[in-house]
Design a protein around this motif. Structure first.
Motif, PDB file in Angstrom:
ATOM      1  N   TRP A  92    -106.007  63.943  -7.138  1.00  0.00           N
ATOM      2  CA  TRP A  92    -105.354  62.498  -5.876  1.00  0.00           C
ATOM      3  C   TRP A  92    -103.793  62.609  -6.223  1.00  0.00           C
ATOM      4  O   TRP A  92    -103.332  61.891  -4.422  1.00  0.00           O
ATOM      5  CB  TRP A  92    -106.035  61.301  -7.871  1.00  0.00           C
ATOM      6  N   GLN A  93    -103.628  63.646  -7.317  1.00  0.00           N
ATOM      7  CA  GLN A  93    -101.750  63.860  -6.276  1.00  0.00           C
ATOM      8  C   GLN A  93    -101.706  65.037  -5.436  1.00  0.00           C
ATOM      9  O   GLN A  93    -100.725  64.609  -4.577  1.00  0.00           O
ATOM     10  CB  GLN A  93    -101.231  64.417  -7.796  1.00  0.00           C
ATOM     11  N   ARG A  94    -102.342  65.527  -4.999  1.00  0.00           N
ATOM     12  CA  ARG A  94    -102.568  66.069  -3.829  1.00  0.00           C
ATOM     13  C   ARG A  94    -102.236  65.656  -2.804  1.00  0.00           C
ATOM     14  O   ARG A  94    -101.893  65.291  -1.681  1.00  0.00           O
ATOM     15  CB  ARG A  94    -103.096  68.034  -3.872  1.00  0.00           C
ATOM     16  N   ARG A  96    -102.061  62.364  -2.213  1.00  0.00           N
ATOM     17  CA  ARG A  96    -100.380  61.819  -1.781  1.00  0.00           C
ATOM     18  C   ARG A  96     -99.853  62.879  -1.513  1.00  0.00           C
ATOM     19  O   ARG A  96     -98.907  62.151  -0.767  1.00  0.00           O
ATOM     20  CB  ARG A  96     -99.950  60.821  -4.151  1.00  0.00           C
ATOM     21  N   ASP A  97     -99.659  63.912  -1.642  1.00  0.00           N
ATOM     22  CA  ASP A  97     -98.736  64.733  -1.974  1.00  0.00           C
ATOM     23  C   ASP A  97     -98.505  65.115   0.592  1.00  0.00           C
ATOM     24  O   ASP A  97     -98.013  64.835   0.765  1.00  0.00           O
ATOM     25  CB  ASP A  97     -97.954  65.809  -2.165  1.00  0.00           C
ATOM     26  N   ASP A 103     -92.447  59.879  -4.220  1.00  0.00           N
ATOM     27  CA  ASP A 103     -92.607  59.881  -5.422  1.00  0.00           C
ATOM     28  C   ASP A 103     -91.958  58.984  -6.162  1.00  0.00           C
ATOM     29  O   ASP A 103     -90.994  58.735  -6.183  1.00  0.00           O
ATOM     30  CB  ASP A 103     -92.695  61.495  -5.829  1.00  0.00           C
TER      31      ASP A 103
END
Length: 112
Positions: A92-94, A96-97, A103
């Motif tokens: 999920w974070q990947r 978003r990045d 951030d």
């Protein structure tokens, strides 16, 4: 709630009720004492009743009681859930990045 959300919720609930109804219907002719036995017990009984059964290996560790076995199973489930949750969070974070989302954690530290 929107119409799309309502329809999705109703479809999921009807699928759950359908699966439950089909499972009860399939087990309508089985005796009461054996209708919901675990597959481990059923397979173990079937294998051990075979005349030419020979185990391939012996257990390395045998728990001293059912409570220890249950606790080890719960520990295994918790570790698996932790790994699964970590992987989902990392993916999920990947995402978003890659999408270029701001951030929010950096903003929270500068506002203090």
């Amino acid at each position: 709630m929107s119409r799309k959300t309502t329809i999705t919720t109703l479809l999921i609930l009807s699928a759950i009720v359908g699966i439950f109804a089909v499972s009860l219907w399939l087990h309508r002719d089985t005796p009461e004492d054996s209708s919901f036995i675990g597959t481990d017990s059923a397979v173990t009984e079937a294998i051990e009743s075979a005349h030419d059964y020979e185990p391939w290996f012996s257990s390395v560790f045998t728990p001293g009681s059912g409570e220890i076995e249950s606790g080890l199973f719960a520990l295994q489930a918790a570790l698996g859930a932790g790994v699964f949750g970590f992987a989902i969070g990392a993916l999920w974070q990947r995402r978003r990045d890659v999408a270029g989302a701001p951030d929010l954690s950096a903003k929270a530290t500068t506002d203090d």
